[in-house]
Write a protein that holds these residues in place. Structure first.
Motif, PDB file in Angstrom:
ATOM      1  N   GLY A 127      -0.235  22.388 -30.579  1.00 41.76           N
ATOM      2  CA  GLY A 127       0.589  22.994 -29.530  1.00 41.76           C
ATOM      3  C   GLY A 127      -0.195  23.256 -28.265  1.00 41.76           C
ATOM      4  O   GLY A 127      -1.352  22.846 -28.117  1.00 41.76           O
ATOM      5  N   ASP A 128       0.419  23.966 -27.322  1.00 47.23           N
ATOM      6  CA  ASP A 128      -0.282  24.339 -26.093  1.00 47.23           C
ATOM      7  C   ASP A 128      -1.338  25.406 -26.409  1.00 47.23           C
ATOM      8  O   ASP A 128      -1.187  26.203 -27.333  1.00 47.23           O
ATOM      9  N   ILE A 129      -2.402  25.430 -25.601  1.00 46.33           N
ATOM     10  CA  ILE A 129      -3.448  26.442 -25.761  1.00 46.33           C
ATOM     11  C   ILE A 129      -2.971  27.721 -25.075  1.00 46.33           C
ATOM     12  O   ILE A 129      -2.813  27.762 -23.855  1.00 46.33           O
ATOM     13  N   THR A 130      -2.737  28.764 -25.882  1.00 45.46           N
ATOM     14  CA  THR A 130      -2.255  30.024 -25.313  1.00 45.46           C
ATOM     15  C   THR A 130      -3.314  31.113 -25.338  1.00 45.46           C
ATOM     16  O   THR A 130      -3.179  32.125 -24.663  1.00 45.46           O
ATOM     17  N   ASP A 131      -4.354  30.925 -26.124  1.00 41.75           N
ATOM     18  CA  ASP A 131      -5.410  31.928 -26.220  1.00 41.75           C
ATOM     19  C   ASP A 131      -6.596  31.311 -26.968  1.00 41.75           C
ATOM     20  O   ASP A 131      -6.553  30.165 -27.382  1.00 41.75           O
ATOM     21  N   SER A 132      -7.622  32.098 -27.181  1.00 47.71           N
ATOM     22  CA  SER A 132      -8.776  31.658 -27.976  1.00 47.71           C
ATOM     23  C   SER A 132      -9.445  32.896 -28.547  1.00 47.71           C
ATOM     24  O   SER A 132      -9.222  34.014 -28.091  1.00 47.71           O
ATOM     25  N   GLU A 133     -10.273  32.664 -29.540  1.00 43.67           N
ATOM     26  CA  GLU A 133     -10.918  33.802 -30.219  1.00 43.67           C
ATOM     27  C   GLU A 133     -11.931  34.479 -29.317  1.00 43.67           C
ATOM     28  O   GLU A 133     -12.020  35.698 -29.260  1.00 43.67           O
ATOM     29  N   LEU A 134     -12.723  33.667 -28.588  1.00 44.24           N
ATOM     30  CA  LEU A 134     -13.771  34.221 -27.726  1.00 44.24           C
ATOM     31  C   LEU A 134     -13.283  34.307 -26.282  1.00 44.24           C
ATOM     32  O   LEU A 134     -12.547  33.444 -25.815  1.00 44.24           O
ATOM     33  N   LYS A 135     -13.744  35.359 -25.571  1.00 42.05           N
ATOM     34  CA  LYS A 135     -13.361  35.539 -24.168  1.00 42.05           C
ATOM     35  C   LYS A 135     -14.598  35.908 -23.356  1.00 42.05           C
ATOM     36  O   LYS A 135     -15.516  36.550 -23.851  1.00 42.05           O
ATOM     37  N   VAL A 136     -14.604  35.462 -22.079  1.00 39.28           N
ATOM     38  CA  VAL A 136     -15.729  35.752 -21.187  1.00 39.28           C
ATOM     39  C   VAL A 136     -15.276  36.703 -20.090  1.00 39.28           C
ATOM     40  O   VAL A 136     -14.077  36.944 -19.888  1.00 39.28           O
ATOM     41  N   THR A 137     -16.258  37.232 -19.371  1.00 32.18           N
ATOM     42  CA  THR A 137     -15.983  38.188 -18.297  1.00 32.18           C
ATOM     43  C   THR A 137     -15.983  37.485 -16.944  1.00 32.18           C
ATOM     44  O   THR A 137     -16.412  36.340 -16.807  1.00 32.18           O
ATOM     45  N   GLN A 138     -15.526  38.215 -15.929  1.00 30.87           N
ATOM     46  CA  GLN A 138     -15.577  37.696 -14.571  1.00 30.87           C
ATOM     47  C   GLN A 138     -17.024  37.474 -14.140  1.00 30.87           C
ATOM     48  O   GLN A 138     -17.333  36.556 -13.373  1.00 30.87           O
ATOM     49  N   SER A 139     -17.943  38.275 -14.703  1.00 28.17           N
ATOM     50  CA  SER A 139     -19.358  38.127 -14.388  1.00 28.17           C
ATOM     51  C   SER A 139     -19.870  36.752 -14.808  1.00 28.17           C
ATOM     52  O   SER A 139     -20.690  36.150 -14.120  1.00 28.17           O
ATOM     53  N   ALA A 140     -19.356  36.249 -15.967  1.00 27.79           N
ATOM     54  CA  ALA A 140     -19.767  34.922 -16.429  1.00 27.79           C
ATOM     55  C   ALA A 140     -19.333  33.854 -15.434  1.00 27.79           C
ATOM     56  O   ALA A 140     -20.048  32.874 -15.204  1.00 27.79           O
ATOM     57  N   LEU A 141     -18.149  34.035 -14.835  1.00 35.60           N
ATOM     58  CA  LEU A 141     -17.668  33.077 -13.831  1.00 35.60           C
ATOM     59  C   LEU A 141     -18.521  33.146 -12.563  1.00 35.60           C
ATOM     60  O   LEU A 141     -18.836  32.119 -11.954  1.00 35.60           O
ATOM     61  N   ASN A 142     -18.907  34.327 -12.174  1.00 34.89           N
ATOM     62  CA  ASN A 142     -19.639  34.507 -10.924  1.00 34.89           C
ATOM     63  C   ASN A 142     -21.090  34.052 -11.024  1.00 34.89           C
ATOM     64  O   ASN A 142     -21.659  33.552 -10.052  1.00 34.89           O
ATOM     65  N   LYS A 143     -21.695  34.195 -12.198  1.00 31.33           N
ATOM     66  CA  LYS A 143     -23.137  33.980 -12.322  1.00 31.33           C
ATOM     67  C   LYS A 143     -23.520  32.709 -13.074  1.00 31.33           C
ATOM     68  O   LYS A 143     -24.711  32.422 -13.224  1.00 31.33           O
ATOM     69  N   THR A 144     -22.562  31.971 -13.597  1.00 30.11           N
ATOM     70  CA  THR A 144     -22.874  30.718 -14.292  1.00 30.11           C
ATOM     71  C   THR A 144     -22.085  29.595 -13.645  1.00 30.11           C
ATOM     72  O   THR A 144     -21.357  29.815 -12.679  1.00 30.11           O
ATOM     73  N   ASN A 145     -22.229  28.400 -14.187  1.00 25.97           N
ATOM     74  CA  ASN A 145     -21.495  27.264 -13.618  1.00 25.97           C
ATOM     75  C   ASN A 145     -20.124  27.085 -14.257  1.00 25.97           C
ATOM     76  O   ASN A 145     -19.534  26.015 -14.180  1.00 25.97           O
ATOM     77  N   LEU A 146     -19.612  28.129 -14.920  1.00 28.64           N
ATOM     78  CA  LEU A 146     -18.263  28.074 -15.464  1.00 28.64           C
ATOM     79  C   LEU A 146     -17.236  28.037 -14.343  1.00 28.64           C
ATOM     80  O   LEU A 146     -17.401  28.688 -13.308  1.00 28.64           O
ATOM     81  N   GLU A 147     -16.149  27.277 -14.564  1.00 29.40           N
ATOM     82  CA  GLU A 147     -15.023  27.270 -13.624  1.00 29.40           C
ATOM     83  C   GLU A 147     -13.776  27.734 -14.347  1.00 29.40           C
ATOM     84  O   GLU A 147     -13.616  27.513 -15.553  1.00 29.40           O
ATOM     85  N   LEU A 148     -12.876  28.369 -13.616  1.00 22.41           N
ATOM     86  CA  LEU A 148     -11.595  28.768 -14.186  1.00 22.41           C
ATOM     87  C   LEU A 148     -10.663  27.568 -14.177  1.00 22.41           C
ATOM     88  O   LEU A 148     -10.430  26.951 -13.141  1.00 22.41           O
ATOM     89  N   VAL A 149     -10.159  27.238 -15.341  1.00 17.99           N
ATOM     90  CA  VAL A 149      -9.252  26.096 -15.490  1.00 17.99           C
ATOM     91  C   VAL A 149      -7.828  26.594 -15.297  1.00 17.99           C
ATOM     92  O   VAL A 149      -7.386  27.501 -16.008  1.00 17.99           O
ATOM     93  N   PRO A 150      -7.072  26.012 -14.359  1.00 19.14           N
ATOM     94  CA  PRO A 150      -5.727  26.530 -14.086  1.00 19.14           C
ATOM     95  C   PRO A 150      -4.731  26.195 -15.191  1.00 19.14           C
ATOM     96  O   PRO A 150      -4.919  25.273 -15.982  1.00 19.14           O
ATOM     97  N   ILE A 151      -3.631  26.958 -15.220  1.00 23.84           N
ATOM     98  CA  ILE A 151      -2.523  26.699 -16.145  1.00 23.84           C
ATOM     99  C   ILE A 151      -2.022  25.270 -15.940  1.00 23.84           C
ATOM    100  O   ILE A 151      -1.957  24.771 -14.818  1.00 23.84           O
ATOM    101  N   GLY A 152      -1.660  24.618 -17.029  1.00 22.44           N
ATOM    102  CA  GLY A 152      -1.126  23.263 -16.939  1.00 22.44           C
ATOM    103  C   GLY A 152      -2.191  22.184 -16.995  1.00 22.44           C
ATOM    104  O   GLY A 152      -1.874  20.999 -16.952  1.00 22.44           O
ATOM    105  N   SER A 153      -3.458  22.586 -17.097  1.00 22.27           N
ATOM    106  CA  SER A 153      -4.526  21.588 -17.226  1.00 22.27           C
ATOM    107  C   SER A 153      -4.517  21.011 -18.635  1.00 22.27           C
ATOM    108  O   SER A 153      -4.129  21.668 -19.599  1.00 22.27           O
ATOM    109  N   ILE A 154      -4.973  19.771 -18.740  1.00 21.80           N
ATOM    110  CA  ILE A 154      -5.052  19.099 -20.035  1.00 21.80           C
ATOM    111  C   ILE A 154      -6.497  19.177 -20.504  1.00 21.80           C
ATOM    112  O   ILE A 154      -7.410  18.758 -19.788  1.00 21.80           O
ATOM    113  N   LEU A 155      -6.698  19.724 -21.696  1.00 23.03           N
ATOM    114  CA  LEU A 155      -8.036  19.861 -22.246  1.00 23.03           C
ATOM    115  C   LEU A 155      -8.293  18.700 -23.192  1.00 23.03           C
ATOM    116  O   LEU A 155      -7.485  18.406 -24.072  1.00 23.03           O
ATOM    117  N   LEU A 156      -9.439  18.078 -23.027  1.00 22.98           N
ATOM    118  CA  LEU A 156      -9.761  16.867 -23.762  1.00 22.98           C
ATOM    119  C   LEU A 156     -11.115  17.032 -24.444  1.00 22.98           C
ATOM    120  O   LEU A 156     -12.092  17.396 -23.802  1.00 22.98           O
TER     121      LEU A 156
END
Length: 560
Positions: A127-156
Motif C-alpha cells: 500500500g501507500d507509505i503512511t508512516d514508519s517505525e523510526l522518525k527523525v528530528t528537524q535537526s537531522a534535516l538541518n545538519k545532515t544531507n537528508l531531504e524532506l520527500v514531499p507527499i505523492g513521491s514514489i519510493l523505489l
C-alpha cells in the motif's frame, strides 16, 4: 482491454501462476496504451511535457529543487514498442525530481525520536507509505544531507536482495525522509504519481533485466540508466482513465485469487477427508465402500500434484496397515518370522558382523494405535533391523575426486538421487559405513525422513544419516515402512535447535510386521499403484504445459 484478453480471462487466470501473470499483463498493456481506447479529443502528451518543463524550470529558479545534472540520453533503439496516437516518449529525468537518502548518525540523539518519518526498505509494502517505525528530528534535516520527500513521491528500493523478488515502488502519503537504499521520484505537476508508479511496474521486467548491476551479495539499480530509460507518456486525461481501469482489473484479480484460494482449500479438505476415510475403515467391507466413493470421483479429486502426493502417502499407510492386499491364512505367521529374525541377529552378533542387540521394551497398550491384521505382529522397528549411525568427518578427512583405496562419503540428503545416492566426496576413513542393500535415512536437518537405497559396495556416511540394515525382511517393504513413518519422524524433530531424531526415535517406533510372503505382495501392489500415480502426475504436467502454452500465446497476441 484487448478482446482477446477479456474473452479468455478464465483460461489466463487458470494457467500456472495465472493470476500473478495476469496482473503483470494488465500493467504491461497499460503502459503500452492497449488497456483503454485513445480519445482524439485528449490534449496530446507533447503539450503535457511542455507544461512539465515549465514547472521544472520554475522550481529550479525558486530554489525549491536542485538543477539536475545532465544524463546521457537513451538510444532510439531502446524504445521497446510503437506508441499510440497522442503519446510521447519521455524519461523519469524529464518528468520528475530525484532525491537520494541517508542515515543520520545513530549515536546522536538530537537526530532521532522526532516526528518526521524515516523510511527504509523494510517499510516498503503493497500500500501507500503512511508512516514508519523510526522518525527523525528537524535537526537531522538541518545538519545532515537528508531531504524532506514531499507527499505523492514514489519510493523505489535501489539496493537490496529484495530486487531478486520484485521492484517495490510505493507512494508516500506523508512528507518523509529516506535511507540510502531508497530513491524518491517526485513527479512534476500536473503529472499524477499513480501513473508514474504504474509506469515503473509495467516495465519492471525490462528494468530488472537491463538496469540492474549484479554484486557479490546484493543487486543494485543503476540509476543513471533507469532515469533515462524511455517510457511512453499518454495524454493526461488518458492517464487517469488507465489508472482507473487498472484499479478495476486488479480488484477483479483479487476476487479471482480469493475464489481460487477458497476452491483450493475446499479441494484439499475434501481429498484429505476421503483419504482419511480409507485409513480409518473397520473391515474389508467398509474399506471397499470407502474406496468406491473415492474411485467414482478419482479424476475430479486428484487434479494437483499435492493431492497426488497425498494419495501416495495414503497408499503407503494402507500398505503398512495391511489394508492394501488380502491376508492369506496359509502364509507362515509373522510370529515365526520374528523368531527367525531374533535368531539371525544373535548369530550375526556372535560372528562379530553386528553389535549385540539391546533388548527393547514390548509395545505398550497405549501405543496400540490400531488393530493389526491377521497373521501380523506388533513390534518395535529396532527388532527387525541393524542401525548404523553416521559419523562426522573433518574437511581434511575427505576429498572431491576418487582415489585408490578410498570409498564414497555421503554428507546428507543433498546428494540423494531419486532412488540411489550420488556422492561427490571420497574418504579413506571407515568410522561409519553402509553397504549395498542398506537404506539410508536422513535424521538431521530439514530433510528428516528422506531415504535412499545404497547401491555402492561400501559408503561412509555423515552424522546427518543413519543406515537401516533389514534382517530377513523384504528390503523394499522396509523402505516403504520408513516412508510411511516420515511424518512421525518429522514430528519428533520439531522444537530442536537443529531438527533431528535420535537412534531411540527410530528403534522404538511401533510397526506392524506382516508375514514375509505378504510383504512381497504388498511391495508388488505398492509399486503398481505408485507407477499409476506417477502416470497421473505426468499427464497433469502435460496438461499444465498445454494450458501454459495457450495462455502465453494469448498474451503474445494481446501485447502485439
Amino acid at each position: 482491454m484487448s478482446a482477446v484478453l477479456t474473452d479468455n480471462l478464465p483460461l489466463l487466470a487458470g494457467a500456472p501462476n495465472g493470476i500473478k501473470k495476469l496482473r503483470e499483463l494488465i500493467l504491461e498493456l497499460a503502459v503500452r496504451g492497449k488497456l483503454v481506447p485513445q480519445d482524439p479529443k485528449d490534449e496530446p502528451a507533447s503539450e503535457l511535457l511542455k507544461r512539465i518543463a515549465e514547472e521544472k524550470a520554475r522550481l529550479v529558479a525558486e530554489g525549491k529543487i536542485k538543477k539536475q545534472k545532465p544524463l546521457t540520453e537513451s538510444a532510439e533503439g531502446e524504445k521497446l514498442f510503437g506508441l499510440p496516437e497522442g503519446w510521447s516518449w519521455t524519461s523519469l529525468n524529464e518528468i520528475a525530481a530525484m532525491r537520494g537518502g541517508s542515515t543520520p548518525s545513530m549515536s546522536k540523539s538530537e537526530f532521532w525520536n522526532g516526528d518526521i518519518p524515516w523510511v527504509s526498505p523494510k517499510d516498503m509494502h503493497d500500500g501507500d507509505i503512511t508512516d514508519s517505525e523510526l522518525k527523525v528530528t528537524q535537526s537531522a534535516l538541518n545538519k545532515t544531507n537528508l531531504e524532506l520527500v514531499p507527499i505523492g513521491s514514489i519510493l523505489l528500493v535501489g539496493r537490496s536482495g529484495i530486487l531478486k523478488r520484485k521492484l517495490p515502488a510505493q507512494i508516500t502519503a506523508v512528507p518523509c525522509t529516506i535511507n540510502q537504499d531508497l530513491k524518491a521520484i517526485s513527479p512534476f505537476q500536473p503529472q499524477p504519481s499513480y501513473y508514474v508508479q504504474l509506469m515503473l511496474r509495467g516495465t519492471e521486467r525490462f528494468i530488472l533485466k537491463e538496469d540492474v548491476k549484479q554484486g557479490t551479495t546484493v543487486q543494485s539499480l543503476v540509476y543513471n540508466k533507469l532515469f533515462v530509460r524511455p517510457f511512453g507518456l499518454p495524454p493526461l486525461a488518458e492517464q487517469h482513465r488507465i489508472v482507473a481501469k487498472v484499479d478495476e482489473l486488479m480488484t477483479l484479480c483479487d476476487r479471482l485469487e480469493a475464489r481460487h484460494a477458497d476452491a483450493d482449500s475446499a479441494h484439499t479438505q475434501l481429498v484429505q477427508a476421503l483419504l482419511s476415510g480409507l485409513t480409518q475403515t473397520r473391515d474389508a467391507e467398509d474399506f471397499a465402500q470407502s474406496w468406491q466413493r473415492l474411485a467414482e470421483h478419482f479424476h475430479t479429486l486428484f487434479t494437483t500434484e499435492s493431492s497426488i502426493d497425498s494419495l501416495k502417502q495414503t497408499l503407503l499407510q494402507l500398505a503398512v496397515m495391511g489394508k492394501l492386499v488380502a491376508q492369506d491364512s496359509s502364509h507362515e505367521p509373522a510370529s515365526e518370522l520374528l523368531k527367525r529374525i531374533a535368531e539371525e541377529k544373535v548369530r550375526l552378533a556372535a560372528e562379530g558382523k553386528i553389535k549385540k542387540p539391546k533388548p527393547l521394551a514390548q509395545v505398550g497398550a497405549d501405543e496400540r494405535l490400531r488393530e493389526i491384521s491377521n497373521g501380523w505382529e506388533l513390534v518395535r522397528f529396532g527388532q527387525l533391523i541393524e542401525l548404523i549411525s553416521g559419523q562426522h568427518l573433518g574437511p581434511d578427512e575427505y576429498f572431491d575426486s576418487p582415489q585408490d583405496g578410498a570409498i564414497p562419503y555421503l554428507t546428507g540428503p543433498a546428494e540423494f538421487g531419486e532412488v540411489h545416492p550420488q556422492p561427490t566426496r571420497f574418504t579413506y576413513e571407515r568410522r561409519a559405513t553402509s553397504i549395498q542393500g542398506d537404506i539410508l535415512l536422513t535424521v538431521k536437518g530439514s530433510g528428516v525422513g528422506k531415504t535412499n537405497f545404497v547401491d555402492q559396495e561400501e559408503l561412509a556416511i555423515s552424522r546427518q544419516l543413519m543406515a537401516i540394515r533389514p534382517v530377513l525382511l523384504d528390503t523394499q517393504f522396509t523402505r516403504y515402512l520408513l516412508l510411511s513413518m516420515a511424518e512421525h519422524f518429522q514430528s519428533k524433530s520439531i522444537g530442536i535447535a537443529i531438527p533431528g531424531i535420535s537412534r531411540e526415535d527410530v528403534l522404538d517406533t511401533p510397526i506392524g510386521l506382516p508375514p514375509l510372503q505378504e510383504q512381497n505382495r504388498i511391495v508388488a501392489k505398492v509399486d503398481q499403484l505408485m507407477a499409476l500415480c506417477d502416470q497421473l502426475k505426468a499427464r497433469l504436467n502435460q496438461a499444465r504445459q498445454v494450458h501454459e502454452h495457450l495462455a502465453s500465446a494469448l498474451v503474445e497476441q494481446a501485447v502485439a
